[in-house]
Motif scaffolding. Structure first.
Motif, PDB file in Angstrom:
ATOM      1  N   CYS A 247     -19.470 -13.785 -79.080  1.00 56.16           N
ATOM      2  CA  CYS A 247     -18.778 -12.589 -78.503  1.00 56.16           C
ATOM      3  C   CYS A 247     -17.459 -13.329 -77.792  1.00 56.16           C
ATOM      4  O   CYS A 247     -16.574 -12.478 -77.889  1.00 56.16           O
ATOM      5  N   ARG A 248     -17.582 -14.655 -77.397  1.00 56.12           N
ATOM      6  CA  ARG A 248     -16.652 -14.812 -76.562  1.00 56.12           C
ATOM      7  C   ARG A 248     -15.283 -15.144 -77.721  1.00 56.12           C
ATOM      8  O   ARG A 248     -14.215 -15.091 -77.352  1.00 56.12           O
ATOM      9  N   ARG A 249     -15.709 -15.806 -78.793  1.00 52.14           N
ATOM     10  CA  ARG A 249     -14.937 -15.820 -79.771  1.00 52.14           C
ATOM     11  C   ARG A 249     -14.107 -14.802 -80.404  1.00 52.14           C
ATOM     12  O   ARG A 249     -12.797 -14.842 -80.419  1.00 52.14           O
ATOM     13  N   PHE A 250     -14.793 -13.701 -80.390  1.00 47.31           N
ATOM     14  CA  PHE A 250     -14.295 -12.509 -80.880  1.00 47.31           C
ATOM     15  C   PHE A 250     -13.477 -11.897 -79.715  1.00 47.31           C
ATOM     16  O   PHE A 250     -12.155 -11.478 -79.916  1.00 47.31           O
ATOM     17  N   ALA A 251     -13.808 -11.917 -78.558  1.00 46.10           N
ATOM     18  CA  ALA A 251     -12.920 -11.541 -77.383  1.00 46.10           C
ATOM     19  C   ALA A 251     -11.609 -12.085 -77.293  1.00 46.10           C
ATOM     20  O   ALA A 251     -10.479 -11.657 -77.266  1.00 46.10           O
ATOM     21  N   ASP A 252     -11.548 -13.457 -77.579  1.00 41.29           N
ATOM     22  CA  ASP A 252     -10.391 -14.262 -77.492  1.00 41.29           C
ATOM     23  C   ASP A 252      -9.545 -13.957 -78.746  1.00 41.29           C
ATOM     24  O   ASP A 252      -8.232 -14.023 -78.544  1.00 41.29           O
ATOM     25  N   GLY A 305     -15.259  -3.930 -66.451  1.00 39.86           N
ATOM     26  CA  GLY A 305     -13.919  -4.179 -66.611  1.00 39.86           C
ATOM     27  C   GLY A 305     -13.710  -5.712 -67.434  1.00 39.86           C
ATOM     28  O   GLY A 305     -12.803  -6.362 -67.251  1.00 39.86           O
ATOM     29  N   VAL A 306     -14.715  -6.178 -68.151  1.00 43.03           N
ATOM     30  CA  VAL A 306     -14.562  -7.312 -68.777  1.00 43.03           C
ATOM     31  C   VAL A 306     -14.695  -7.111 -70.214  1.00 43.03           C
ATOM     32  O   VAL A 306     -15.036  -6.093 -71.034  1.00 43.03           O
ATOM     33  N   PRO A 307     -14.279  -8.303 -71.149  1.00 43.56           N
ATOM     34  CA  PRO A 307     -14.305  -8.014 -72.405  1.00 43.56           C
ATOM     35  C   PRO A 307     -15.654  -7.807 -73.183  1.00 43.56           C
ATOM     36  O   PRO A 307     -15.641  -7.252 -74.364  1.00 43.56           O
ATOM     37  N   PHE A 308     -16.629  -8.405 -72.600  1.00 47.43           N
ATOM     38  CA  PHE A 308     -17.999  -8.318 -73.490  1.00 47.43           C
ATOM     39  C   PHE A 308     -18.966  -8.706 -72.540  1.00 47.43           C
ATOM     40  O   PHE A 308     -18.966  -9.074 -71.440  1.00 47.43           O
ATOM     41  N   HIS A 309     -20.158  -8.061 -73.050  1.00 48.03           N
ATOM     42  CA  HIS A 309     -21.514  -8.190 -72.245  1.00 48.03           C
ATOM     43  C   HIS A 309     -22.456  -8.395 -73.325  1.00 48.03           C
ATOM     44  O   HIS A 309     -22.564  -7.724 -74.286  1.00 48.03           O
TER      45      HIS A 309
END
Length: 429
Positions: A247-252, A305-309
């Motif tokens: 998910c972090r890779r997707f968000a970035d 307000g964060v890119p992912f959870h």
């Protein structure tokens, strides 16, 4: 040359000269029995297209300070499919005709010594070509639907994804424990559609989907689930850390600037992920359970307000919890008929607010523009914001004026989150 008596064309005549516009309209109505609508400018034309079924646009080249070529280009970016266009002008130079055809204008008629037969021939030819193109598009859509692909992004569509989710849910708990799903929304789609048009919105959505597909691994399944939302079924190897990293890779990777026809738009995602083992870990699982859980995570990411959870992940893209809840704050319970809403303790606790919010029940009015008023219930109130409930679920503008109570002062507010009928707003004025 008259059109088929059984078919009545609907034509919009666009000309800034009211006398000539009326002349052409009368010519088409009396001589050929055509249904004619009139527009003096681009704004009038857009309103007509939005409200009527139009077979052909008869567009003047010279529209005062504007010209037909510019209007055609803007309309093409605004509408995915336009009615066929016949250009009407006094400029008969060869280069103008060539440019018109290159822009996709279907035919061209000179105003000089205008003959009704030539005009009707051009309109009938353009309408026939438009209907042929419409049949071709319908057949293409049918083939795409039969293939299970989404027609805009050309990724697997809802049917394929639903089948895959059903297969995943049917696996025994131990087998499905190695999988996870992520719902990914493109945040800016609505703004792009509104400001730049549906065609540009589709291009942005397709580019966003292509980039997402590039970020997925060979073992993952990626497709468009609905609207601006994509779904990825992930081989997570039973690990929250793996899902968190994906998910972090997707968000970035999905936060970037996209250039479309010399227009730059900034794109960004909102992501909710969940391990299949987190949902009904030892019992019967249905596909809807997975979607509800991922939607839950997506809503939490939006509220915070964060890119992912990620559900079940210690970090999950979420900020560290703050102090315990103040005693004068009331936590509302989620209604059973709205399973996709985030849990109340994750949405409305005082540890995620600058000021404690107190339970109230007042009538309020949401003011949209000068004539639109939406009644609402003010359910919670603090010095910095309020919780609202509206009667029906529909998209709201990011900012609006709010009146609390029968004779309360008008406050300018900004939406922090919206989950179903419930909204959280902050005061900005």
């Amino acid at each position: 040359m008259k059109q088929d008596a059984n078919v009545r064309h609907s034509v919009v005549v666009v000309d800034d000269d009211p006398v000539y516009r009326s002349f052409v309209s009368l010519l088409l109505t009396k001589k050929a029995g055509i249904d004619v609508l009139e527009a003096s400018c681009e704004d009038d034309l857009v309103e007509i297209i939005n409200q009527n079924s139009v077979d052909c646009i008869l567009l003047d080249y010279n529209l005062g300070t504007d010209n037909g070529f510019s209007v055609k280009e803007r309309l093409s970016s605004r509408f995915p499919v336009l009615p066929p266009i016949v250009m009407l002008t006094g400029d008969g130079r060869e280069r103008t005709v060539i440019r018109a055809l290159r822009l996709g204008i279907d035919d061209y008629v000179s105003k000089r010594d205008l003959k009704v037969e030539d005009l009707l021939s051009a309109i009938n030819h353009a309408v026939a070509k438009g209907r042929k193109d419409q049949l071709a598009r319908a057949e293409y859509q049918r083939l795409v639907h039969a293939s299970g692909l989404d027609p805009v992004t050309r990724l697997p569509g809802r049917t394929q994804l639903d089948d895959r989710l059903a297969h995943l849910a049917a696996l025994p708990p131990r087998s499905r424990a190695g999988y996870a799903i992520a719902l990914i929304q493109m945040n800016e789609l609505e703004d792009i559609n509104t400001s730049l048009g549906l065609k540009v919105g589709d291009q942005a959505l397709r580019a966003f989907g292509e980039r997402l597909q590039q970020l997925t691994r060979a073992s993952d399944v990626c497709g468009r689930f609905a609207g601006r939302t994509f779904l990825v079924i992930i081989d997570a190897r039973s690990s929250p850390d793996v899902l968190d990293g994906v998910c972090r890779r997707f968000a970035d990777g999905l936060t970037y600037r996209l250039d479309i026809d010399a227009v730059g738009v900034d794109l960004s995602p909102r992501i909710g992920g969940v391990l299949c083992s987190h949902v009904a870990p030892h019992g019967v699982l249905i596909a809807a359970d997975l979607i509800r859980a991922a939607q839950h995570a997506l809503d939490v990411a939006r509220v915070e307000g964060v890119p992912f959870h990620v559900l079940g992940s210690p970090g999950g893209g979420m900020p560290e919890p703050a102090a315990p809840e103040a005693p004068n704050t009331v936590i509302e319970q989620s209604e059973p008929d709205t399973p996709s809403r985030p849990a109340a303790d994750q949405l409305r606790t005082s540890d995620r607010r600058a000021n404690p919010r107190h339970r109230v029940l007042k009538r309020g009015r949401i003011l949209l523009g000068t004539n639109s008023v939406i009644d609402c219930a003010v359910r919670n109130l603090s010095d910095s914001g309020a919780g609202l409930r509206i009667d029906a679920i529909f998209p709201m503008p990011r900012e609006f004026d709010l009146v609390i109570g029968e004779s309360g002062a008008k406050r300018r507010v900004r939406i922090q989150w919206q989950v179903g009928n419930d909204l959280g707003v902050v005061f900005i004025a």
